[in-house]
Design a protein around this motif. Structure first.
Motif, mmCIF file in Angstrom:
data_model
loop_
_atom_site.group_PDB
_atom_site.id
_atom_site.type_symbol
_atom_site.label_atom_id
_atom_site.label_comp_id
_atom_site.label_asym_id
_atom_site.label_seq_id
_atom_site.Cartn_x
_atom_site.Cartn_y
_atom_site.Cartn_z
ATOM 1 N N GLY A 75 31.372 25.508 37.691
ATOM 2 C CA GLY A 75 30.114 25.675 36.971
ATOM 3 C C GLY A 75 28.885 25.490 37.832
ATOM 4 N N LYS A 76 29.028 25.584 39.136
ATOM 5 C CA LYS A 76 27.917 25.349 40.058
ATOM 6 C C LYS A 76 27.236 26.633 40.513
ATOM 7 C CE LYS A 76 29.981 21.081 41.735
ATOM 8 N NZ LYS A 76 30.627 20.417 42.872
ATOM 9 N N VAL A 77 27.674 27.768 40.012
ATOM 10 C CA VAL A 77 27.047 29.049 40.325
ATOM 11 C C VAL A 77 26.444 29.560 39.029
ATOM 12 C CG1 VAL A 77 27.435 31.407 41.114
ATOM 13 C CG2 VAL A 77 28.710 29.533 42.164
ATOM 14 N N ARG A 78 25.119 29.601 38.983
ATOM 15 C CA ARG A 78 24.480 29.929 37.710
ATOM 16 C C ARG A 78 23.490 31.076 37.789
ATOM 17 N NH1 ARG A 78 24.699 23.966 36.435
ATOM 18 N NH2 ARG A 78 26.486 23.898 35.071
ATOM 19 N N SER A 79 22.722 31.139 38.843
ATOM 20 C CA SER A 79 21.652 32.134 38.898
ATOM 21 C C SER A 79 22.152 33.475 39.417
ATOM 22 C CB SER A 79 20.515 31.631 39.783
ATOM 23 O OG SER A 79 20.912 31.658 41.141
ATOM 24 N N LYS A 80 21.383 34.505 39.114
ATOM 25 C CA LYS A 80 21.725 35.838 39.599
ATOM 26 C C LYS A 80 21.708 35.860 41.125
ATOM 27 C CE LYS A 80 20.781 40.727 38.940
ATOM 28 N NZ LYS A 80 20.797 41.111 40.320
ATOM 29 N N SER A 81 20.787 35.140 41.732
ATOM 30 C CA SER A 81 20.747 35.121 43.206
ATOM 31 C C SER A 81 22.000 34.467 43.783
ATOM 32 C CB SER A 81 19.482 34.423 43.716
ATOM 33 O OG SER A 81 19.444 33.076 43.310
ATOM 34 N N ASP A 82 22.560 33.488 43.079
ATOM 35 C CA ASP A 82 23.833 32.893 43.517
ATOM 36 C C ASP A 82 24.938 33.942 43.493
ATOM 37 O OD1 ASP A 82 22.722 30.353 43.821
ATOM 38 O OD2 ASP A 82 23.385 29.651 41.861
ATOM 39 N N TRP A 83 25.030 34.698 42.394
ATOM 40 C CA TRP A 83 26.066 35.721 42.267
ATOM 41 C C TRP A 83 25.842 36.853 43.263
ATOM 42 C CZ3 TRP A 83 30.533 35.063 39.936
ATOM 43 C CH2 TRP A 83 30.637 34.059 38.969
ATOM 44 N N ASP A 84 24.582 37.207 43.470
ATOM 45 C CA ASP A 84 24.267 38.268 44.432
ATOM 46 C C ASP A 84 24.710 37.901 45.838
ATOM 47 O OD1 ASP A 84 23.233 40.008 42.569
ATOM 48 O OD2 ASP A 84 21.138 39.443 42.938
ATOM 49 N N GLU A 85 24.789 36.598 46.106
ATOM 50 C CA GLU A 85 25.243 36.116 47.417
ATOM 51 C C GLU A 85 26.593 36.749 47.795
ATOM 52 O OE1 GLU A 85 27.095 31.873 48.893
ATOM 53 O OE2 GLU A 85 25.403 31.819 47.528
ATOM 54 N N VAL A 86 27.482 36.889 46.831
ATOM 55 C CA VAL A 86 28.812 37.446 47.094
ATOM 56 C C VAL A 86 28.935 38.894 46.614
ATOM 57 C CG1 VAL A 86 31.249 37.270 46.401
ATOM 58 C CG2 VAL A 86 30.029 35.256 47.194
ATOM 59 N N LEU A 87 28.269 39.246 45.542
ATOM 60 C CA LEU A 87 28.488 40.556 44.921
ATOM 61 C C LEU A 87 27.477 41.628 45.330
ATOM 62 C CD1 LEU A 87 29.402 39.356 41.321
ATOM 63 C CD2 LEU A 87 30.957 40.043 43.167
ATOM 64 N N LYS A 88 26.522 41.300 46.176
ATOM 65 C CA LYS A 88 25.452 42.253 46.483
ATOM 66 C C LYS A 88 25.942 43.564 47.103
ATOM 67 C CE LYS A 88 24.476 40.046 50.859
ATOM 68 N NZ LYS A 88 23.653 39.090 51.534
ATOM 69 N N ASN A 89 27.056 43.557 47.787
ATOM 70 C CA ASN A 89 27.560 44.765 48.438
ATOM 71 C C ASN A 89 28.630 45.489 47.617
ATOM 72 O OD1 ASN A 89 25.943 44.445 50.759
ATOM 73 N ND2 ASN A 89 27.359 42.909 51.518
ATOM 74 N N TYR A 90 28.751 45.133 46.350
ATOM 75 C CA TYR A 90 29.793 45.699 45.493
ATOM 76 C C TYR A 90 29.176 46.426 44.311
ATOM 77 C CZ TYR A 90 32.820 42.938 48.378
ATOM 78 O OH TYR A 90 33.469 42.429 49.476
ATOM 79 N N ARG A 91 29.789 47.539 43.924
ATOM 80 C CA ARG A 91 29.331 48.323 42.779
ATOM 81 C C ARG A 91 30.053 47.889 41.501
ATOM 82 N NH1 ARG A 91 24.930 50.144 42.988
ATOM 83 N NH2 ARG A 91 25.210 52.233 42.219
ATOM 84 N N GLY A 92 31.164 47.152 41.668
ATOM 85 C CA GLY A 92 31.915 46.683 40.525
ATOM 86 C C GLY A 92 32.910 45.630 40.942
ATOM 87 N N GLY A 93 33.619 45.099 39.966
ATOM 88 C CA GLY A 93 34.651 44.110 40.228
ATOM 89 C C GLY A 93 35.718 44.173 39.147
ATOM 90 N N VAL A 94 36.974 44.133 39.555
ATOM 91 C CA VAL A 94 38.107 44.102 38.631
ATOM 92 C C VAL A 94 39.082 43.036 39.125
ATOM 93 C CG1 VAL A 94 37.897 46.514 37.890
ATOM 94 C CG2 VAL A 94 39.298 45.970 39.878
ATOM 95 N N ASP A 95 39.952 42.562 38.237
ATOM 96 C CA ASP A 95 40.953 41.553 38.582
ATOM 97 C C ASP A 95 40.261 40.196 38.775
ATOM 98 O OD1 ASP A 95 44.072 41.898 39.534
ATOM 99 O OD2 ASP A 95 43.163 40.182 40.521
ATOM 100 N N TYR A 96 41.069 39.189 39.047
ATOM 101 C CA TYR A 96 40.509 37.882 39.402
ATOM 102 C C TYR A 96 39.862 37.995 40.756
ATOM 103 C CZ TYR A 96 43.263 35.511 35.733
ATOM 104 O OH TYR A 96 43.789 35.082 34.556
ATOM 105 N N PRO A 97 38.891 37.266 41.090
ATOM 106 C CA PRO A 97 38.231 36.244 40.272
ATOM 107 C C PRO A 97 37.117 36.783 39.380
ATOM 108 C CG PRO A 97 37.416 36.121 42.514
ATOM 109 C CD PRO A 97 38.460 37.204 42.497
ATOM 110 N N VAL A 98 36.686 38.018 39.584
ATOM 111 C CA VAL A 98 35.576 38.575 38.802
ATOM 112 C C VAL A 98 35.862 38.522 37.302
ATOM 113 C CG1 VAL A 98 34.295 40.702 38.284
ATOM 114 C CG2 VAL A 98 34.674 40.019 40.651
ATOM 115 N N SER A 99 37.075 38.894 36.905
ATOM 116 C CA SER A 99 37.372 38.975 35.467
ATOM 117 C C SER A 99 37.321 37.622 34.763
ATOM 118 C CB SER A 99 38.731 39.642 35.232
ATOM 119 O OG SER A 99 39.779 38.874 35.791
#
Length: 135
Positions: A75-99
């Motif tokens: 529960g330590k990742v909350r803001s969009k900028s936190d998520w963008d840290e890992v997901l910024k180069n991706y157009r989508g996500g499937v399977d764990y851990p995204v799901s």
């Protein structure tokens, strides 16, 4: 939340891609592993014209992301900028851990579409038992 067919989903994603350009998460997978997510990833990389996050990303391509996902489960990742840290180069996500975080990601990326993949429960269990549970 609305349910749409795959061809409608793809049409909506194409329209969304036109408005968002080449930045941003367009698709969030909400299905469990062993529900065709590797095939989905392969197809979506072509359709979305960009990379798609998958457990294989974490396990083989970017093991350094493990710390981020651990923080997310705590529960330590909350803001969009936190998520963008890992997901910024991706157009989508499937399977764990995204799901695991599809609800949170829906709030942060409200224009993204959600893809729920399902499988017969008995066949799913047998598949998990003979693959993931062996690790």
């Amino acid at each position: 939340t609305k349910l749409i067919l795959l061809d409608s989903l793809l049409q909506e994603i194409c329209e969304l891609k036109l408005t968002m350009g080449d930045n941003g998460l367009l698709l969030i997978g909400a299905g469990l592993p062993r529900t065709g997510t590797m095939s989905q990833r392969t197809a979506l990389k072509i359709l979305l014209k960009g990379d798609v996050y998958h457990m294989q990303t974490l396990g083989g391509e970017h093991p350094e992301h493990a710390e981020f996902w651990l923080r997310a489960t705590e529960g330590k990742v909350r803001s969009k900028s936190d998520w963008d840290e890992v997901l910024k180069n991706y157009r989508g996500g499937v399977d764990y851990p995204v799901s695991l975080f599809w609800k949170e990601l829906m709030e942060l990326y409200p224009d993204a579409k959600v893809l729920l993949s399902v499988r017969d429960p008995v066949k799913w269990y047998e598949s998990v038992k003979s693959s993931i549970m062996r690790l």
